[in-house]
Design an enzyme around this catalytic site. Structure first.
Site, short mmCIF file in Angstrom:
data_model
loop_
_atom_site.label_atom_id
_atom_site.label_comp_id
_atom_site.label_asym_id
_atom_site.label_seq_id
_atom_site.Cartn_x
_atom_site.Cartn_y
_atom_site.Cartn_z
N GLY A 289 -10.41 1.44 -1.45
CA GLY A 289 -8.96 1.29 -2.06
C GLY A 289 -8.23 0.53 -0.96
CD GLU A 290 -7.99 0.89 3.91
OE1 GLU A 290 -8.33 -0.45 4.12
OE2 GLU A 290 -8.62 1.87 4.47
N GLY A 291 -5.78 -1.46 -1.41
CA GLY A 291 -6.02 -2.77 -1.80
C GLY A 291 -6.78 -3.81 -1.18
CB VAL B 187 -0.71 -0.04 1.20
CG1 VAL B 187 -1.71 1.39 1.43
CG2 VAL B 187 -1.86 -1.29 1.23
CD GLU C 194 -5.62 3.83 -3.40
OE1 GLU C 194 -5.84 4.93 -2.89
OE2 GLU C 194 -6.54 3.08 -3.29
#
Length: 342
Positions: free
Chosen positions: A304-306, A52, A164
């Protein structure tokens, strides 16, 4: 094994498992893709990792395109460190190693914290006024992304997902989408972390002016004009992972925007990509269509964050496992003539 020979061998191995032809649907396509990436009929996933990248955006300091203040980026990095975010939960659930990178957060983190310090600067500039970063900064971010992936690969990982964190980064992603897909900017702009209708219109107005103001002449210039340090670092990471023939698990809107830039720099990067999900964020489905990508999951995610990559990982493992461990008609002593009736 030559490509055509490998493809025929993979398809034969999939088709002769104890099931009707095509009965495992998208898992069969996934097993085939992973086998092609690894050039083998017996692929393996080793030490799956999600990285991330976190960075801040100059545009976010005015709070005009984002409902949350810029400080939330650093606060979320601490949340990652403390194990409290969704990506922590899903990574732990699916036994994925998680690495957090400070690509350019507007905060000074203590050196002893378990994050990778790759900071280019304390956030980008506001692209209303100037390019978000200089060309040299963009090149430095690309290089650091490549170096991070190279280290992860040397430690035994062949399967890598990307995430991200950065308040304001859906705005950067929308601008990059407009540039690389030649889609009208207004069709690229979504609600991000949840702006209300009035805020969405303001975001569209601002980004329309930004897009008209800058006239980048290359993928690198576009990334420097519109990107964030985390997006540029993601771009470098994607390119290096492809070069190392790793399996790349692509998350949502922002990671796909970084992939658009990487694809413009090296089209071969797509050969190694598996698309985790179709994000609910405005524009992501159009991005996927532009890349002719078929995502594995449709869960309405927009975090997000993966997180999408982490949730997709068990499907990759299931695809590899059925290819390697499911009986064939021959090994099970079942006539292949009955395949359509199984």
């Amino acid at each position: 094994m030559q490509t055509d020979t490998l493809k025929k061998a993979l398809q034969h191995k999939i088709d002769t498992k104890t099931k009707p032809l095509g009965a495992l649907g998208a898992l069969e396509d996934l097993a085939f893709k992973i086998g092609c990436i690894q050039h083998t009929t017996s692929p393996q996933l080793t030490a799956p990792t999600i990285v991330v990248f976190a960075g801040d955006h100059g545009i976010a300091q005015k709070n005009e395109v984002n409902p949350f203040p810029q400080e939330v980026t650093a606060q979320m990095v601490y949340n990652f460190i403390n194990g409290g975010a969704a990506i922590n939960v899903f990574s732990t659930t699916n036994q994925i190693d998680l690495k957090i990178v400070d690509a350019g957060v507007n905060h000074t983190f203590e050196t002893e914290l378990p994050i990778i310090n790759a900071k280019i600067d304390f956030g980008t500039k506001n692209y209303e006024d100037s390019p978000a970063m200089s060309i040299s900064q963009c090149e430095a971010a690309l290089a650091k992304g490549k170096a991070i992936v190279d280290t992860i690969h040397k430690n035994g990982t062949n399967t890598i997902g990307f995430g991200e964190m950065g308040i304001g980064n859906t705005s950067s992603a929308a601008l990059l989408m407009a540039y690389f897909t030649e889609t009208p900017i207004l069709a690229c702009v979504g609600t991000g972390t949840g702006v209300d209708p009035k805020g969405l219109q303001r975001k569209k107005d601002i980004l329309s002016k930004v897009y008209q103001h800058h006239k980048p002449k290359s993928a690198l210039e576009a990334l420097a004009c519109f990107g964030g340090f985390e997006i540029a670092m993601l771009c470098g990471a994607l390119l290096k992972a492809s070069e190392l023939n790793m399996i790349l698990i692509i998350d949502g809107f922002i990671v796909t925007a970084a992939l658009l830039a990487a694809h413009a720099m090296d089209a071969k990067v797509l050969d190694n990509c598996i698309f985790a999900h179709n994000s609910q964020e405005q524009g992501h489905e159009s991005m996927l269509n532009h890349l002719q990508a078929k995502p594995l999951l449709h869960l309405g995610l927009r975090l997000g964050e993966g997180t999408g990559a982490a949730l997709a990982m068990p499907l990759l493992q299931a695809a590899v496992n059925f290819l390697n461990h499911m009986a064939s008609f021959e090994s099970a002593g079942i006539s292949e003539d009955t395949a359509t009736d199984v």
